[in-house]
Design an enzyme around this catalytic site. Sequence first.
Site, PDB file in Angstrom:
ATOM      1  N   HIS A  72      29.589  25.976  31.060  1.00  0.00           N
ATOM      2  CA  HIS A  72      28.651  25.881  32.180  1.00  0.00           C
ATOM      3  C   HIS A  72      29.443  25.580  33.443  1.00  0.00           C
ATOM      4  CE1 HIS A  72      24.415  25.370  30.314  1.00  0.00           C
ATOM      5  NE2 HIS A  72      25.137  26.244  29.640  1.00  0.00           N
ATOM      6  N   TYR A 200      18.194  19.401  36.195  1.00  0.00           N
ATOM      7  CA  TYR A 200      17.815  17.978  36.310  1.00  0.00           C
ATOM      8  C   TYR A 200      16.700  17.915  37.354  1.00  0.00           C
ATOM      9  CZ  TYR A 200      22.077  16.578  33.817  1.00  0.00           C
ATOM     10  OH  TYR A 200      23.065  16.386  32.868  1.00  0.00           O
ATOM     11  N   PRO A 292      21.594   8.480  29.540  1.00  0.00           N
ATOM     12  CA  PRO A 292      22.154   9.810  29.265  1.00  0.00           C
ATOM     13  C   PRO A 292      22.104  10.779  30.455  1.00  0.00           C
ATOM     14  CG  PRO A 292      20.123   9.475  28.052  1.00  0.00           C
ATOM     15  CD  PRO A 292      20.446   8.180  28.701  1.00  0.00           C
ATOM     16  N   LYS A 296      27.396  11.106  29.887  1.00  0.00           N
ATOM     17  CA  LYS A 296      28.670  10.385  29.795  1.00  0.00           C
ATOM     18  C   LYS A 296      28.864   9.633  28.494  1.00  0.00           C
ATOM     19  CE  LYS A 296      30.242  11.959  33.409  1.00  0.00           C
ATOM     20  NZ  LYS A 296      30.630  13.249  32.828  1.00  0.00           N
ATOM     21  N   TYR A 384      30.712  14.540  37.226  1.00  0.00           N
ATOM     22  CA  TYR A 384      29.993  15.187  36.118  1.00  0.00           C
ATOM     23  C   TYR A 384      30.973  15.869  35.156  1.00  0.00           C
ATOM     24  CZ  TYR A 384      26.133  17.373  33.637  1.00  0.00           C
ATOM     25  OH  TYR A 384      25.224  17.738  32.656  1.00  0.00           O
TER      26      TYR A 384
HETATM   27  P1  FAS Z   1      27.423   6.290  17.230  1.00  0.00           P
HETATM   28  O1  FAS Z   1      26.297   5.305  17.391  1.00  0.00           O
HETATM   29  O2  FAS Z   1      27.162   7.744  17.374  1.00  0.00           O
HETATM   30  O3  FAS Z   1      28.076   6.125  15.764  1.00  0.00           O
HETATM   31  C1  FAS Z   1      28.269   4.830  15.201  1.00  0.00           C
HETATM   32  C2  FAS Z   1      28.266   4.989  13.689  1.00  0.00           C
HETATM   33  O4  FAS Z   1      28.538   3.701  13.117  1.00  0.00           O
HETATM   34  C3  FAS Z   1      26.908   5.435  13.174  1.00  0.00           C
HETATM   35  O5  FAS Z   1      27.067   6.554  12.317  1.00  0.00           O
HETATM   36  C4  FAS Z   1      26.382   4.211  12.421  1.00  0.00           C
HETATM   37  O6  FAS Z   1      25.631   4.572  11.270  1.00  0.00           O
HETATM   38  C5  FAS Z   1      27.663   3.498  12.031  1.00  0.00           C
HETATM   39  N1  FAS Z   1      27.507   2.042  11.848  1.00  0.00           N
HETATM   40  C6  FAS Z   1      26.746   1.198  12.572  1.00  0.00           C
HETATM   41  N2  FAS Z   1      26.889  -0.065  12.087  1.00  0.00           N
HETATM   42  C7  FAS Z   1      27.769   0.011  11.047  1.00  0.00           C
HETATM   43  C8  FAS Z   1      28.316  -0.936  10.143  1.00  0.00           C
HETATM   44  N3  FAS Z   1      27.987  -2.227  10.227  1.00  0.00           N
HETATM   45  N4  FAS Z   1      29.181  -0.509   9.192  1.00  0.00           N
HETATM   46  C9  FAS Z   1      29.523   0.809   9.116  1.00  0.00           C
HETATM   47  N5  FAS Z   1      29.038   1.768   9.943  1.00  0.00           N
HETATM   48  C10 FAS Z   1      28.169   1.354  10.890  1.00  0.00           C
HETATM   49  N6  FAS Z   1      25.010  10.748  25.063  1.00  0.00           N
HETATM   50  C11 FAS Z   1      25.072  11.819  25.867  1.00  0.00           C
HETATM   51  O7  FAS Z   1      26.134  12.066  26.443  1.00  0.00           O
HETATM   52  N7  FAS Z   1      23.962  12.622  26.064  1.00  0.00           N
HETATM   53  C12 FAS Z   1      22.770  12.371  25.415  1.00  0.00           C
HETATM   54  O8  FAS Z   1      21.788  13.083  25.594  1.00  0.00           O
HETATM   55  C13 FAS Z   1      22.664  11.283  24.549  1.00  0.00           C
HETATM   56  N8  FAS Z   1      21.495  11.007  23.875  1.00  0.00           N
HETATM   57  C14 FAS Z   1      21.436   9.904  23.067  1.00  0.00           C
HETATM   58  C15 FAS Z   1      20.261   9.570  22.358  1.00  0.00           C
HETATM   59  C16 FAS Z   1      20.193   8.433  21.542  1.00  0.00           C
HETATM   60  C17 FAS Z   1      18.917   8.094  20.795  1.00  0.00           C
HETATM   61  C18 FAS Z   1      21.313   7.592  21.420  1.00  0.00           C
HETATM   62  C19 FAS Z   1      21.257   6.333  20.574  1.00  0.00           C
HETATM   63  C20 FAS Z   1      22.484   7.903  22.103  1.00  0.00           C
HETATM   64  C21 FAS Z   1      22.557   9.062  22.919  1.00  0.00           C
HETATM   65  N9  FAS Z   1      23.722   9.419  23.601  1.00  0.00           N
HETATM   66  C22 FAS Z   1      23.819  10.486  24.417  1.00  0.00           C
HETATM   67  C23 FAS Z   1      24.897   8.636  23.460  1.00  0.00           C
HETATM   68  C24 FAS Z   1      25.564   9.075  22.176  1.00  0.00           C
HETATM   69  O9  FAS Z   1      25.843  10.440  22.247  1.00  0.00           O
HETATM   70  C25 FAS Z   1      26.746   8.192  21.999  1.00  0.00           C
HETATM   71  O10 FAS Z   1      27.496   8.084  23.200  1.00  0.00           O
HETATM   72  C26 FAS Z   1      27.632   8.656  20.878  1.00  0.00           C
HETATM   73  O11 FAS Z   1      26.840   8.755  19.725  1.00  0.00           O
HETATM   74  C27 FAS Z   1      28.752   7.630  20.739  1.00  0.00           C
HETATM   75  O12 FAS Z   1      29.366   7.846  19.542  1.00  0.00           O
HETATM   76  P2  FAS Z   1      29.880   6.610  18.674  1.00  0.00           P
HETATM   77  O13 FAS Z   1      30.606   5.681  19.558  1.00  0.00           O
HETATM   78  O14 FAS Z   1      30.564   7.228  17.506  1.00  0.00           O
HETATM   79  O15 FAS Z   1      28.577   5.817  18.213  1.00  0.00           O
HETATM   80  C1  PHB Z   2      21.405  17.265  26.104  1.00  0.00           C
HETATM   81  O1  PHB Z   2      21.540  18.499  26.064  1.00  0.00           O
HETATM   82  O2  PHB Z   2      20.996  16.600  25.135  1.00  0.00           O
HETATM   83  C2  PHB Z   2      21.754  16.532  27.377  1.00  0.00           C
HETATM   84  C3  PHB Z   2      22.400  17.215  28.386  1.00  0.00           C
HETATM   85  C4  PHB Z   2      22.724  16.541  29.561  1.00  0.00           C
HETATM   86  C5  PHB Z   2      22.374  15.210  29.699  1.00  0.00           C
HETATM   87  C6  PHB Z   2      21.723  14.524  28.675  1.00  0.00           C
HETATM   88  C7  PHB Z   2      21.403  15.188  27.502  1.00  0.00           C
HETATM   89  O3  PHB Z   2      22.669  14.557  30.853  1.00  0.00           O
END
Ligand code: FAS
Ligand code: PHB
Length: 389
Positions: A72, A200, A292, A296, A384
């Site tokens: 993109h 957005y 989100p 980032k 971005y």
């Molecule tokens: P994660 O939370 O992905 O992974 C952590 C892992 O550790 C999980 O698999 C969990 O099961 C495990 N864990 C937890 N406790 C544990 C324990 N005690 N023992 C062993 N394992 C354990 N970011 C974006 O950039 N764009 C988005 O649109 C976006 N949407 C999101 C929506 C939601 C609902 C959430 C919660 C986050 C979102 N994020 C988004 C942020 C997301 O993408 C995170 O930045 C990303 O998952 C970070 O990855 P990890 O640091 O690996 O953490």
């Molecule tokens: C998504 O595609 O899930 C997405 C993209 C951009 C954002 C947040 C979520 O800023």
Amino acid sequence: MKTQVAIIGGGPSGLLLSQLLHVQGIQSVVLERKTKDYVLGRIRAGVLEQGFVRLMEEAGCADRLHAEGFQHEGTHVSYGDEMFRIDFVEHTGTPVVVYGQTEVTRDLYEAREAADGKLEFNVENVVIYDAETGAPYVEYEVDGEARRLECDFVAGCDGFHGVSRQTIPLDVRREYEKLYPFGWLGVLSETPPVNHELIYANSERGFALCSMRNANLSRYYIQCSLSDSPEDWTDEAFWQELKRRIPKEEADKLVTGPSIEKSIAPLRSFVTEPMQWGRLFLCGDAAHIVPPTGAKGLNTAASDVHYLYHALCDYYRDGTEEGINTYSQKALSRIWKAERFSWWFSSLMHRYPDQSEFDLKMQIADLEFLRSNRAAQQAMAENYVGLPY
Ligand code: FAS
Ligand code: PHB
């Protein structure tokens, strides 16, 4: 059992670190609380910075990303029926890649399994001991069987609700948090995206985001009340609300369909300092959370992994400790800039319950300035696409 690096958490942070270390001949064991299918079932991020792409290349996991990811070169910002474009390549020479976090995680699992990586699932009661010594160890259970993992270092990649951050004593930790008075209701639908780039949208009814995963898989979000639950929203109600928040020209093109996933994420800004304690290092959501809006979350997890990976390589290659001693300071410097951008962009694009008429005028003036000023667009584009590591 003994290894060099014990990694708590099998999400993108833990898997990317494990695979990068493996490529450099450094052993690790990943301890994951859930099953692999559960981890892959979470629908989260969608936009990757080039820094993330380069790490996936270095990890030998970028083939599908290059084949199926979408470059993109810009994004759209709309307010009411007005819409303008921020050209990332014109301002920075760099595009972003749209490729879902689910696919990133799938590619990383595949690589770890192909390399016979040590992944343990359904781990319970993880406790990190002696992190402040030179010989930390982790105790945990699998199917009720107690296990002990001795290691040189522990990488806490266990997300916001994990145990790693809690292992750092309260009198050592400083936490910074901002909770937002709204959430994001997200829908995944097997429909063609409304636009070939993201939109957005700031509207008088609240924020909306039009994103995608591929040519026939769209990801949409609308700002919603924190008291909402996904069950409160029928698909029809979601589509009608989305159409009222994006420019009419786009709404008229929107192809709707049944949701195949519907979830609500609360929005929070959060940072814990320091991101290390002795030989325990926090990566990704274990240390910081962003709304989100700026895409980032996943991308700051990647820069944490980059710093820790290089620090550990330096240590094992020639015993230098400069990298492991400065990890937290390096990671936090980039994290705070991403926190600022995510907060700023969220403030620009959402409608806040306590917003005064004057606040609203400021928001629209900010959008007009971004629309008309080259320097403002350059600053937005540089943040971005991702600030340098
Ligand atoms: P994660 O939370 O992905 O992974 C952590 C892992 O550790 C999980 O698999 C969990 O099961 C495990 N864990 C937890 N406790 C544990 C324990 N005690 N023992 C062993 N394992 C354990 N970011 C974006 O950039 N764009 C988005 O649109 C976006 N949407 C999101 C929506 C939601 C609902 C959430 C919660 C986050 C979102 N994020 C988004 C942020 C997301 O993408 C995170 O930045 C990303 O998952 C970070 O990855 P990890 O640091 O690996 O953490
Ligand atoms: C998504 O595609 O899930 C997405 C993209 C951009 C954002 C947040 C979520 O800023």
